[in-house]
Design a protein around this motif. Structure first.
Motif, short mmCIF file in Angstrom:
data_model
loop_
_atom_site.label_atom_id
_atom_site.label_comp_id
_atom_site.label_asym_id
_atom_site.label_seq_id
_atom_site.Cartn_x
_atom_site.Cartn_y
_atom_site.Cartn_z
N LEU A 58 55.38 8.31 49.99
CA LEU A 58 54.70 7.02 50.17
C LEU A 58 53.70 6.71 49.07
N LEU A 59 53.72 7.50 47.95
CA LEU A 59 52.78 7.21 46.85
C LEU A 59 53.14 5.89 46.18
N PRO A 60 52.14 5.11 45.80
CA PRO A 60 52.42 3.83 45.11
C PRO A 60 53.12 4.07 43.77
N THR A 61 53.86 3.08 43.34
CA THR A 61 54.56 3.17 42.04
C THR A 61 53.58 3.32 40.88
N GLU A 62 52.37 2.72 41.03
CA GLU A 62 51.37 2.81 39.96
C GLU A 62 50.98 4.26 39.70
N VAL A 63 50.94 5.07 40.75
CA VAL A 63 50.57 6.48 40.57
C VAL A 63 51.63 7.21 39.77
N LEU A 64 52.90 6.97 40.12
CA LEU A 64 53.98 7.61 39.37
C LEU A 64 54.00 7.17 37.91
N VAL A 65 53.80 5.86 37.67
CA VAL A 65 53.76 5.36 36.29
C VAL A 65 52.60 5.98 35.51
N ASP A 66 51.44 6.10 36.21
CA ASP A 66 50.28 6.70 35.55
C ASP A 66 50.56 8.14 35.15
N ARG A 67 51.25 8.88 36.05
CA ARG A 67 51.57 10.27 35.72
C ARG A 67 52.51 10.33 34.50
N ARG A 68 53.51 9.46 34.48
CA ARG A 68 54.42 9.45 33.34
C ARG A 68 53.68 9.10 32.04
N GLN A 69 52.78 8.13 32.10
CA GLN A 69 52.02 7.74 30.91
C GLN A 69 51.14 8.89 30.43
N ARG A 70 50.57 9.63 31.39
CA ARG A 70 49.77 10.77 30.99
C ARG A 70 50.62 11.81 30.26
N THR A 71 51.84 12.02 30.74
CA THR A 71 52.74 12.97 30.07
C THR A 71 53.07 12.50 28.65
N VAL A 72 53.38 11.21 28.51
CA VAL A 72 53.68 10.67 27.18
C VAL A 72 52.47 10.79 26.26
N THR A 73 51.28 10.50 26.83
CA THR A 73 50.06 10.58 26.03
C THR A 73 49.82 12.00 25.54
N ARG A 74 50.02 12.98 26.46
CA ARG A 74 49.83 14.37 26.04
C ARG A 74 50.80 14.75 24.92
N ARG A 75 52.05 14.30 25.03
CA ARG A 75 53.01 14.61 23.97
C ARG A 75 52.63 13.93 22.65
N ALA A 76 52.12 12.68 22.75
CA ALA A 76 51.71 11.98 21.54
C ALA A 76 50.56 12.69 20.85
N TRP A 77 49.59 13.12 21.66
CA TRP A 77 48.46 13.86 21.07
C TRP A 77 48.92 15.18 20.46
N LEU A 78 49.90 15.81 21.10
CA LEU A 78 50.45 17.04 20.53
C LEU A 78 51.10 16.78 19.17
N GLY A 79 51.83 15.64 19.08
CA GLY A 79 52.43 15.28 17.79
C GLY A 79 51.38 15.01 16.73
#
Length: 259
Positions: A58-79
């Motif tokens: 029942l988690l909102p879609t915004e939470v899932l999108v935020d988690r995905r964005q955080r993953t992308v951000t971490r990968r970008a910072w790693l690059g």
């Protein structure tokens, strides 16, 4: 009494689940299943449970999108970190190469300075060499129009008939500074020197034969007999002859030395 078993996970309206020892076995099984699911995590493989409690995310879609964005951000910072590390390594390597080149340049400059100092010790020798080169150049220029008249007169004497002796000569030749004057006659060729000589002949000379034999002389252009006179006292003939010579008669002695 007959006890009614309720379906796990569903609570009839208007009723609350029993607490403590009053919970049904189905409720306890559902609770243990929830605990295992929490321990395994949401991303773990879920075993197939028969009669388990249905679960809905029942988690909102915004939470899932935020988690995905955080993953992308971490990968970008790693690059970015990786690129920064590579850049730092490149700058370090370039700096080391530059320092090595500068050191080699300083060594080469030191060697050049040492060679110049050593050359300074032989400055007098270089001056003498330069003067020698200047003298040789002057010799080549000064001797460029030189004719070995000793050998040439011997060749002229050899071309004359037997018994004829050269009694006088007059030589006019070109110099390195001035050009030799040329004849205005159309039938006379270009010349670089003129040899006029006087010959004593015991017999009447054959002028055509003399002129024909003169053609074998080095640098011969043309020749002519200007006068033939008889000395009544001695009975000999005096012949005045002029020979024009071109640059082929130059000996080129200094040019050969230069080569």
């Amino acid at each position: 009494m007959t006890e009614i078993l309720e379906k796990p996970g569903r609570v009839p309206k208007g009723r609350r689940p029993r607490q403590g020892s009053e919970r049904t076995p189905a409720a306890r099984v559902a609770e243990e299943h929830d605990k295992r699911m929490k321990q395994q995590g949401r991303g773990a493989a879920r075993p197939l449970v028969v009669g388990g409690v249905p679960r809905v995310d029942l988690l909102p879609t915004e939470v899932l999108v935020d988690r995905r964005q955080r993953t992308v951000t971490r990968r970008a910072w790693l690059g970015v970190i990786v690129i920064g590390a590579v850049t730092v390594l490149g700058v370090t390597a370039a700096t080391l190469t530059s320092m090595t080149s500068e050191q080699q340049l300083r060594v080469a400059q030191a060697q050049s300075t040492a060679l110049l100092q050593q050359q300074g010790q032989f400055s007098e020798v270089r001056d003498v060499e330069s003067r020698s080169d200047l003298v040789e150049a002057a010799q080549r220029v000064g001797g460029s129009t030189e004719i070995d008249w000793s050998d040439y007169l011997q060749a002229v004497q050899a071309s004359l008939p037997a018994g004829v002796i050269i009694s006088g000569i007059d030589v006019d030749s070109a110099s390195p500074l001035t050009s030799f004057p040329q004849s205005t006659g159309a039938l006379e060729g270009a010349r670089s020197a003129t040899l006029a000589f006087e010959a004593d002949s015991p017999t009447l000379p054959s002028v055509p034969e003399w002129l024909e034999s003169a053609r074998e002389l080095p640098g011969f252009v043309d020749a002519n007999v200007t006068a033939v006179t008889l000395d009544e006292t001695s009975g000999h003939y005096t012949v005045n002859m002029t020979v024009h010579i071109d640059a082929r008669a130059f000996d080129g002695r200094y040019a050969e030395d230069a080569r």
